[in-house]
Design an enzyme around this catalytic site. Structure first.
Site, PDB file in Angstrom:
ATOM      1  N   TYR A  23       8.135   1.824  10.071  1.00  0.00           N
ATOM      2  CA  TYR A  23       8.271   1.886   8.810  1.00  0.00           C
ATOM      3  C   TYR A  23      10.097   2.255   8.794  1.00  0.00           C
ATOM      4  O   TYR A  23      10.747   2.640   9.527  1.00  0.00           O
ATOM      5  CB  TYR A  23       7.576   3.104   8.100  1.00  0.00           C
ATOM      6  N   HIS A  48       4.497  -2.496  13.683  1.00  0.00           N
ATOM      7  CA  HIS A  48       5.694  -2.056  12.895  1.00  0.00           C
ATOM      8  C   HIS A  48       6.377  -0.866  12.943  1.00  0.00           C
ATOM      9  O   HIS A  48       5.471  -0.097  13.355  1.00  0.00           O
ATOM     10  CB  HIS A  48       5.461  -2.366  11.427  1.00  0.00           C
ATOM     11  N   ASN A  93      -3.339   5.734  19.702  1.00  0.00           N
ATOM     12  CA  ASN A  93      -3.927   4.851  19.965  1.00  0.00           C
ATOM     13  C   ASN A  93      -4.141   4.370  21.421  1.00  0.00           C
ATOM     14  O   ASN A  93      -5.128   4.115  22.033  1.00  0.00           O
ATOM     15  CB  ASN A  93      -3.912   3.506  19.352  1.00  0.00           C
ATOM     16  N   ALA A 109       3.080   7.474   6.556  1.00  0.00           N
ATOM     17  CA  ALA A 109       3.014   6.981   5.475  1.00  0.00           C
ATOM     18  C   ALA A 109       1.450   6.870   5.089  1.00  0.00           C
ATOM     19  O   ALA A 109       0.596   6.177   5.682  1.00  0.00           O
ATOM     20  CB  ALA A 109       3.462   5.411   5.100  1.00  0.00           C
ATOM     21  N   ARG A 148       0.880  -1.242   0.015  1.00  0.00           N
ATOM     22  CA  ARG A 148       0.072   0.035   0.087  1.00  0.00           C
ATOM     23  C   ARG A 148       0.825   1.242   0.060  1.00  0.00           C
ATOM     24  O   ARG A 148       0.607   2.382  -0.971  1.00  0.00           O
ATOM     25  CB  ARG A 148      -0.808   0.018   1.209  1.00  0.00           C
ATOM     26  N   ARG A 151      -5.388  -4.675  14.158  1.00  0.00           N
ATOM     27  CA  ARG A 151      -4.938  -5.727  12.954  1.00  0.00           C
ATOM     28  C   ARG A 151      -3.375  -5.044  12.754  1.00  0.00           C
ATOM     29  O   ARG A 151      -2.701  -5.817  12.131  1.00  0.00           O
ATOM     30  CB  ARG A 151      -5.853  -5.793  11.985  1.00  0.00           C
ATOM     31  N   ASP A 201       1.200   1.405  13.211  1.00  0.00           N
ATOM     32  CA  ASP A 201       2.428   2.038  13.030  1.00  0.00           C
ATOM     33  C   ASP A 201       2.487   2.692  14.513  1.00  0.00           C
ATOM     34  O   ASP A 201       2.343   3.650  14.852  1.00  0.00           O
ATOM     35  CB  ASP A 201       2.015   3.104  11.998  1.00  0.00           C
ATOM     36  N   CYS A 244      -7.744   0.166  11.453  1.00  0.00           N
ATOM     37  CA  CYS A 244      -6.537  -0.532  11.996  1.00  0.00           C
ATOM     38  C   CYS A 244      -6.838  -1.059  13.488  1.00  0.00           C
ATOM     39  O   CYS A 244      -6.872  -2.104  13.948  1.00  0.00           O
ATOM     40  CB  CYS A 244      -5.400   0.422  12.110  1.00  0.00           C
TER      41      CYS A 244
END
Length: 283
Positions: free
Chosen positions: A223, A221, A191, A282, A22, A180, A183, A160
């Protein structure tokens, strides 16, 4: 509040590189992370190793709870996080379902407040949960989910943080929230306080004590273009003690949240932080 830093170190030390189609940017990725936030004891999970803008995170949560579907609505209450996904996501710009500038489609709060039944009527998931909890009811299905695979093509981004489950034990309300994809340098700092505030608000308007949030992340993850500032700058800093959050006690109902509540109704006390870090986002 070093569980955030521990997760970042784990991703760096144990993570695997994954190509992200993506965004076109590789991610250093770890699977399965579990975080906990003690809302009852008011330990507000605000990252201290860099300055975090908690009011924008709360504004985004308020937009979700109101069922907003337009980036302009989010901007009006102090949140700019949807500008890029609504207006710079090439796939969404070319999607015939997009209604025009700032349209986000049927994402997040739209699903939570107006899930479409097969007969075309709308199901308000949030109102069902609020009504049950206000009556002291926990049917083991006090769940709000934004994850509707049948309508992914009608929104600019799959959720997300996709599901929230409330559990009532006696007079104490707990929350389990599922992600799921996360970042960690950018998204997670939004969050964590959002989960905390969601439980605190739901407990307040339904007449219960707030307990704990159990935050479960599947794919955590960093980036590739975020790795250097995380590793060389943020993780080199020592965390400060956790702050606390004060919420306007006049907030007593879902209608209040829908109509007049703003970020001015939330304040953080004793927040010490290191300087901000401009992590790339991103799209």
């Amino acid at each position: 509040m070093d569980q955030y830093e521990r997760l970042c170190k784990r991703i760096i030390e144990e993570g695997s590189w994954v190509e992200n189609k993506r965004t076109g940017i590789r991610c250093l990725t770890a699977i399965n992370a579990d975080l906990e936030y003690d809302v009852g004891n008011n330990q507000f999970p605000l990252v201290t190793t860099r300055k975090c803008f908690y009011k924008a995170a709360i504004a985004e949560l308020l937009g979700y709870l109101r069922g907003y579907d337009n980036a302009a609505q989010f901007r009006a209450i102090g949140c700019n996080t949807w500008n890029a996904n609504a207006n710079e996501n090439e796939a969404w710009l070319n999607n015939p379902a997009r209604k025009g500038k700032d349209d986000m489609g049927r994402v997040y709060g739209v699903q939570g407040r107006a899930w479409q039944r097969p007969d075309g009527s709308a199901l308000d998931q949030l109102k069902k949960v609020v009504n049950n909890l206000s009556q002291g009811i926990d049917d083991r299905g006090e769940i709000i989910t934004f994850y509707n695979p049948g309508e992914f093509h009608l929104g600019c981004l799959r959720p997300c943080m996709h599901t929230h489950t409330f559990s009532l034990l006696g007079d104490t309300l707990h929350l389990t929230s599922y992600m799921r994809s996360c970042d960690v340098p950018l998204g997670l700092t939004f969050n964590m306080p959002q989960c905390f505030v969601l439980l605190a608000l739901m407990a307040q308007i339904t007449g219960h004590k707030a307990g704990k949030v159990f935050h479960k992340i599947v794919n955590a993850h960093i980036y590739e273009n975020q790795l250097a500032p995380m590793q060389d700058v943020q993780l080199a800093r020592e965390p400060y003690p956790m702050p606390s959050l004060q919420i306007n006690s006049d907030i007593k109902s879902l209608e209040d949240i829908e109509t007049w509540v703003s970020t001015d109704d939330f304040s953080v006390e004793n927040y010490q932080f290191h300087p901000a870090i401009a992590y790339p986002f991103a799209v």
